[in-house]
Design an enzyme around this catalytic site. Structure first.
Site, PDB file in Angstrom:
ATOM      1  N   HIS A   1      79.520  59.493  36.092  1.00  0.00           N
ATOM      2  CA  HIS A   1      79.472  58.543  34.995  1.00  0.00           C
ATOM      3  C   HIS A   1      79.978  57.198  35.485  1.00  0.00           C
ATOM      4  O   HIS A   1      80.914  57.144  36.283  1.00  0.00           O
ATOM      5  CB  HIS A   1      80.337  59.007  33.816  1.00  0.00           C
ATOM      6  CG  HIS A   1      79.987  58.329  32.549  1.00  0.00           C
ATOM      7  ND1 HIS A   1      80.518  57.119  32.197  1.00  0.00           N
ATOM      8  CD2 HIS A   1      79.121  58.670  31.575  1.00  0.00           C
ATOM      9  CE1 HIS A   1      79.993  56.746  31.040  1.00  0.00           C
ATOM     10  NE2 HIS A   1      79.140  57.668  30.645  1.00  0.00           N
TER      11      HIS A   1
ATOM     12  N   ASP B   1      76.059  65.329  29.041  1.00  0.00           N
ATOM     13  CA  ASP B   1      74.761  66.004  29.077  1.00  0.00           C
ATOM     14  C   ASP B   1      74.802  67.355  29.784  1.00  0.00           C
ATOM     15  O   ASP B   1      73.823  68.097  29.747  1.00  0.00           O
ATOM     16  CB  ASP B   1      73.725  65.104  29.776  1.00  0.00           C
ATOM     17  CG  ASP B   1      73.416  63.869  28.952  1.00  0.00           C
ATOM     18  OD1 ASP B   1      73.356  63.999  27.721  1.00  0.00           O
ATOM     19  OD2 ASP B   1      73.260  62.787  29.535  1.00  0.00           O
TER      20      ASP B   1
HETATM   21  N1  CMC Z   1      74.963  63.882  42.149  1.00  0.00           N
HETATM   22  C1  CMC Z   1      75.243  63.532  43.433  1.00  0.00           C
HETATM   23  N2  CMC Z   1      75.808  62.367  43.801  1.00  0.00           N
HETATM   24  C2  CMC Z   1      76.081  61.486  42.820  1.00  0.00           C
HETATM   25  C3  CMC Z   1      75.819  61.775  41.466  1.00  0.00           C
HETATM   26  C4  CMC Z   1      75.240  63.012  41.152  1.00  0.00           C
HETATM   27  N3  CMC Z   1      74.969  63.333  39.874  1.00  0.00           N
HETATM   28  N4  CMC Z   1      76.198  60.727  40.699  1.00  0.00           N
HETATM   29  C5  CMC Z   1      76.681  59.795  41.554  1.00  0.00           C
HETATM   30  N5  CMC Z   1      76.613  60.270  42.833  1.00  0.00           N
HETATM   31  C6  CMC Z   1      77.106  59.575  44.036  1.00  0.00           C
HETATM   32  C7  CMC Z   1      76.135  58.473  44.472  1.00  0.00           C
HETATM   33  O1  CMC Z   1      75.182  58.964  45.384  1.00  0.00           O
HETATM   34  C8  CMC Z   1      77.083  57.479  45.081  1.00  0.00           C
HETATM   35  O2  CMC Z   1      77.456  57.959  46.357  1.00  0.00           O
HETATM   36  P1  CMC Z   1      77.754  56.907  47.569  1.00  0.00           P
HETATM   37  O3  CMC Z   1      78.961  56.138  47.128  1.00  0.00           O
HETATM   38  O4  CMC Z   1      77.978  57.773  48.744  1.00  0.00           O
HETATM   39  O5  CMC Z   1      76.526  56.070  47.676  1.00  0.00           O
HETATM   40  C9  CMC Z   1      78.334  57.566  44.191  1.00  0.00           C
HETATM   41  O6  CMC Z   1      78.315  58.914  43.675  1.00  0.00           O
HETATM   42  C10 CMC Z   1      78.334  56.574  43.032  1.00  0.00           C
HETATM   43  O7  CMC Z   1      77.119  56.738  42.296  1.00  0.00           O
HETATM   44  P2  CMC Z   1      76.321  55.568  41.604  1.00  0.00           P
HETATM   45  O8  CMC Z   1      74.925  56.008  41.391  1.00  0.00           O
HETATM   46  O9  CMC Z   1      76.553  54.291  42.359  1.00  0.00           O
HETATM   47  O10 CMC Z   1      77.101  55.484  40.224  1.00  0.00           O
HETATM   48  P3  CMC Z   1      76.634  54.760  38.915  1.00  0.00           P
HETATM   49  O11 CMC Z   1      77.856  54.464  38.156  1.00  0.00           O
HETATM   50  O12 CMC Z   1      75.716  53.626  39.240  1.00  0.00           O
HETATM   51  O13 CMC Z   1      75.719  55.861  38.152  1.00  0.00           O
HETATM   52  C11 CMC Z   1      75.129  57.768  36.888  1.00  0.00           C
HETATM   53  C12 CMC Z   1      76.188  56.674  37.140  1.00  0.00           C
HETATM   54  C13 CMC Z   1      75.515  58.522  35.621  1.00  0.00           C
HETATM   55  C14 CMC Z   1      73.769  57.117  36.665  1.00  0.00           C
HETATM   56  C15 CMC Z   1      75.099  58.727  38.103  1.00  0.00           C
HETATM   57  O14 CMC Z   1      76.337  59.369  38.236  1.00  0.00           O
HETATM   58  C16 CMC Z   1      73.972  59.736  38.015  1.00  0.00           C
HETATM   59  O15 CMC Z   1      72.862  59.469  38.495  1.00  0.00           O
HETATM   60  N6  CMC Z   1      74.231  60.952  37.416  1.00  0.00           N
HETATM   61  C17 CMC Z   1      73.171  61.915  37.188  1.00  0.00           C
HETATM   62  C18 CMC Z   1      72.383  61.562  35.925  1.00  0.00           C
HETATM   63  C19 CMC Z   1      73.214  61.806  34.674  1.00  0.00           C
HETATM   64  O16 CMC Z   1      73.857  62.848  34.514  1.00  0.00           O
HETATM   65  N7  CMC Z   1      73.169  60.857  33.733  1.00  0.00           N
HETATM   66  C20 CMC Z   1      73.857  60.966  32.435  1.00  0.00           C
HETATM   67  C21 CMC Z   1      75.010  60.027  32.329  1.00  0.00           C
HETATM   68  S1  CMC Z   1      76.116  60.373  30.923  1.00  0.00           S
HETATM   69  C22 CMC Z   1      75.153  60.167  29.502  1.00  0.00           C
HETATM   70  C23 CMC Z   1      74.575  58.836  29.287  1.00  0.00           C
HETATM   71  O17 CMC Z   1      74.974  57.811  29.846  1.00  0.00           O
HETATM   72  O18 CMC Z   1      73.650  58.760  28.485  1.00  0.00           O
END
Ligand code: CMC
Length: 429
Positions: free
Chosen positions: A307, A364
Site C-alpha cells: 500500500h 483487498d
Molecule cells: N508484490 C511484490 N512486490 C511489491 C508489491 C506486491 N504486491 N507491492 C509493492 N512491491 C514492491 C515493488 O516492486 C517495489 O520494489 P522495489 O523497491 O524493489 O522496486 C516496492 O515494493 C514499492 O512498490 P511500489 O510499486 O513503488 O509502491 P506504490 O506505493 O507505488 O504502489 C501498490 C502501491 C498498492 C500499487 C502496490 O503495492 C501494488 O501493486 N500492490 C498490488 C496491487 C494491490 O493490491 N492493490 C490494492 C491496493 S489497496 C486498495 C486500494 O487502493 O484500492
C-alpha cells in the site's frame, strides 16, 4: 498555519522561506504554492507520494501506525457499531446523526431507489459479458442527462444528486448482474435495509420468495463501511480533480468509478481471488508464488499486498480477516482459498523482501473471500468496493466545492520533449 518556516536554497545560492502548515494530527507540510511565482521553480513528485493536494477534514490515516479514522472515529468502532448509511451520513455531513437525522437520511434515500424506466433500455445495448464496472460508470454518467436544469441553489442540487446516487447505485449495480445472467430486473423493495435491498435486487427472482441470512447482510454492510473512504487515493483524487473543472456530481462520480477499476486500486480484489484460485488449482505451493513476486522479471505481483500509505498493517484488512474466519465458520464453508490466503500471508510476512519493503495484506486481500461466500460474482467485487466508496467520493466532492480557496486542479510538468524544430512538409519526410 504554524509559525515555522522551511528554507530552500536554490542553485544560485538564493534562500527562500516557505510557510509550514500543520494539520490537527501534527502532520506537517511545506506550502509551496508561491514557489513558482517567487523563484520560477516547480516541484516534481511523480505518483504524488509527497504531495498534499488539499486540506481535508474527512479521513485521517497514519500509515506507520496502521490507523484509519473517519471524521475522528476509529474504523474498528464504526465497523463494529455503525451501519453503512450512518457512516455515510457521518462522512458527508461531518457528524454522527441523531436517531431522527438518520431516519430522515434513510427515508430520503429510500424514495430515490428506482431508476427512470428509460435507463432500463441502456442495459439492452451492453454485451452479456460486459464488465459490470463499465456498466456502472456508463449508467452513472447517463444519470446526468436525466437530471438537468434542476431547480434550487447549487448546494441543494448537489445534495439531492448525492441522495440520488446513494439510492440508485445499488439498483444500477444489481441490474448489471441481472443483465449478465439473463434474469429479469428486480425492482428495489424499500422495506428492506440498504444492504439487504442490494442482495435482494441481485439475487431475488419474481418466481420465488427471497430470504437471506442476516449474517450475510451484516457482513456486507461492514464491508461497505470499511470501503467508505480513504482520503486522497487515486479514485477520490480523480473525483476532486474532475469536479474542480465545474462538472456535475454524476460526471465526477463516474470518473471515480473508472479510476477505481484498475488493478492497482479497487480492481485488486478481483485479481486477488483469481490469484488465490490459480495457486490452489496449481497445487497450493505458496512458496513458488512468493518467489515469483520477488522476481521483477516475472511481471507477477502478490495481489492484495502493499500500500502507498500503510507501512504497517492495513486496519481494514485486520477487520476483514477476522470477519472471514467468523463467517466461513458460521456458514460451515470450507473455502480452500482462505487457507491459501493464510499461508501466503504467513510466508510473505516472514520473508525479508516483503519485510524490508513493508508489504502487508491490504483491504483487498481477504475481502474477495467474503464476497464469494455471499455468491457475489468475481467480476462484481470491484462494484461492491465502488458502492462502499460512494459516500467518501460524495464527501470529498462536497468538501472541495465548499472550499472558498478551491481552484481547478491543474498540475505542471517538467517538459522533456523536443525543443523547437522546423516543420517538414509531408512530401519531404
Ligand atoms: N508484490 C511484490 N512486490 C511489491 C508489491 C506486491 N504486491 N507491492 C509493492 N512491491 C514492491 C515493488 O516492486 C517495489 O520494489 P522495489 O523497491 O524493489 O522496486 C516496492 O515494493 C514499492 O512498490 P511500489 O510499486 O513503488 O509502491 P506504490 O506505493 O507505488 O504502489 C501498490 C502501491 C498498492 C500499487 C502496490 O503495492 C501494488 O501493486 N500492490 C498490488 C496491487 C494491490 O493490491 N492493490 C490494492 C491496493 S489497496 C486498495 C486500494 O487502493 O484500492
Amino acid at each position: 498555519m504554524s509559525e515555522e518556516k522551511a528554507s530552500v536554497t536554490l542553485p544560485d545560492g538564493k534562500v527562500i522561506e516557505l510557510p509550514v502548515v500543520e494539520g490537527s494530527e501534527q502532520e506537517k507540510a511545506i506550502d509551496i504554492s508561491a514557489l513558482r511565482s517567487q523563484t520560477g521553480y516547480i516541484t516534481l513528485d511523480p505518483g504524488y507520494g509527497n504531495t498534499g493536494s488539499c486540506d481535508s477534514a474527512i479521513t485521517f490515516i497514519d500509515g506507520e501506525k496502521g490507523i484509519l479514522r473517519y471524521r475522528g472515529y476509529k474504523i474498528e468502532d464504526l465497523a463494529e457499531q455503525s451501519s453503512f448509511l450512518e457512516t455515510s451520513y457521518l462522512l458527508i455531513n461531518g457528524k454522527l446523526p441523531t436517531a431522527a437525522e438518520l431516519q430522515s437520511f434513510e427515508d430520503k434515500i429510500r424514495i430515490h431507489t428506482l431508476l427512470h424506466e428509460d435507463v432500463k433500455s441502456f442495459y439492452d445495448g451492453f454485451p452479456r459479458d460486459a464488465h459490470p464496472m463499465s456498466i456502472l460508470a456508463s449508467v452513472v454518467i447517463s444519470l446526468s442527462s436525466f437530471y438537468q436544469n434542476e431547480e434550487g441553489s447549487p448546494e441543494e442540487v448537489s445534495y439531492l444528486n448525492s441522495i440520488r446516487l446513494m439510492a440508485k447505485l445499488p439498483t444500477i449495480a444489481a441490474w448489471a448482474y441481472k443483465k449478465s445472467v439473463g434474469h429479469p430486473f428486480t425492482y428495489p423493495d424499500n422495506d428492506r435495509s440498504y444492504s439487504e435491498n442490494l442482495l435482494y435486487m441481485m439475487f431475488g427472482l419474481p418466481v420465488e420468495r427471497f430470504e437471506v441470512d442476516p449474517l450475510i447482510v451484516e457482513v456486507l454492510d461492514t464491508l461497505l463501511i470499511l470501503h467508505a473512504d480513504h482520503e486522497q487515493n487515486c479514485s477520490t483524487s480523480t473525483v476532486r480533480i474532475v469536479r474542480s473543472s465545474g462538472v456535475n456530481l454524476f460526471a465526477a462520480i463516474a470518473s471515480g468509478i473508472c479510476a477505481l477499476w484498475g488493478w492497482r486500486h479497487g480492481g485488486a480484489n478481483q485479481r486477488v481471488i483469481e490469484m488465490l484460485t490459480h495457486i490452489q488449482e496449481d497445487g497450493g505451493d505458496v512458496k513458488k508464488y512468493i518467489e515469483m513476486a520477488k522476481d521483477k522479471e516475472s511481471g507477477f505481483r502478490l495481489m492484495g499486498f502493499g500500500h502507498r500509505v500503510y507501512k504497517n498493517h492495513d486496519p481494514r484488512a485486520s477487520v476483514i480477516r477476522k470477519k472471514c474466519e467468523q463467517v466461513l465458520a458460521k456458514l460451515n464453508s470450507n473455502d480452500p482459498t482462505l487457507d491459501i490466503a493464510r499461508k501466503l500471508e504467513d510466508a510473505a510476512l516472514n520473508d525479508d523482501y516483503f519485510k524490508e519493503r513493508n508489504l502487508y495484506p491490504n483491504v483487498d486481500f481477504y475481502s474477495g473471500i467474503l464476497y464469494r461466500a455471499m455468491n457475489i460474482p468475481v467480476n462484481a467485487f470491484t462494484v461492491m468496493f465502488a458502492l462502499g466508496r460512494l459516500p467518501g467520493w460524495i464527501a470529498h466532492a462536497k468538501e472541495y466545492t465548499e472550499d472558498p480557496k478551491n481552484r481547478i486542479g491543474r498540475p505542471r510538468q517538467v517538459y522533456t520533449g523536443n525543443v523547437e524544430r522546423a516543420y517538414t512538409p509531408i512530401a519531404e519526410r
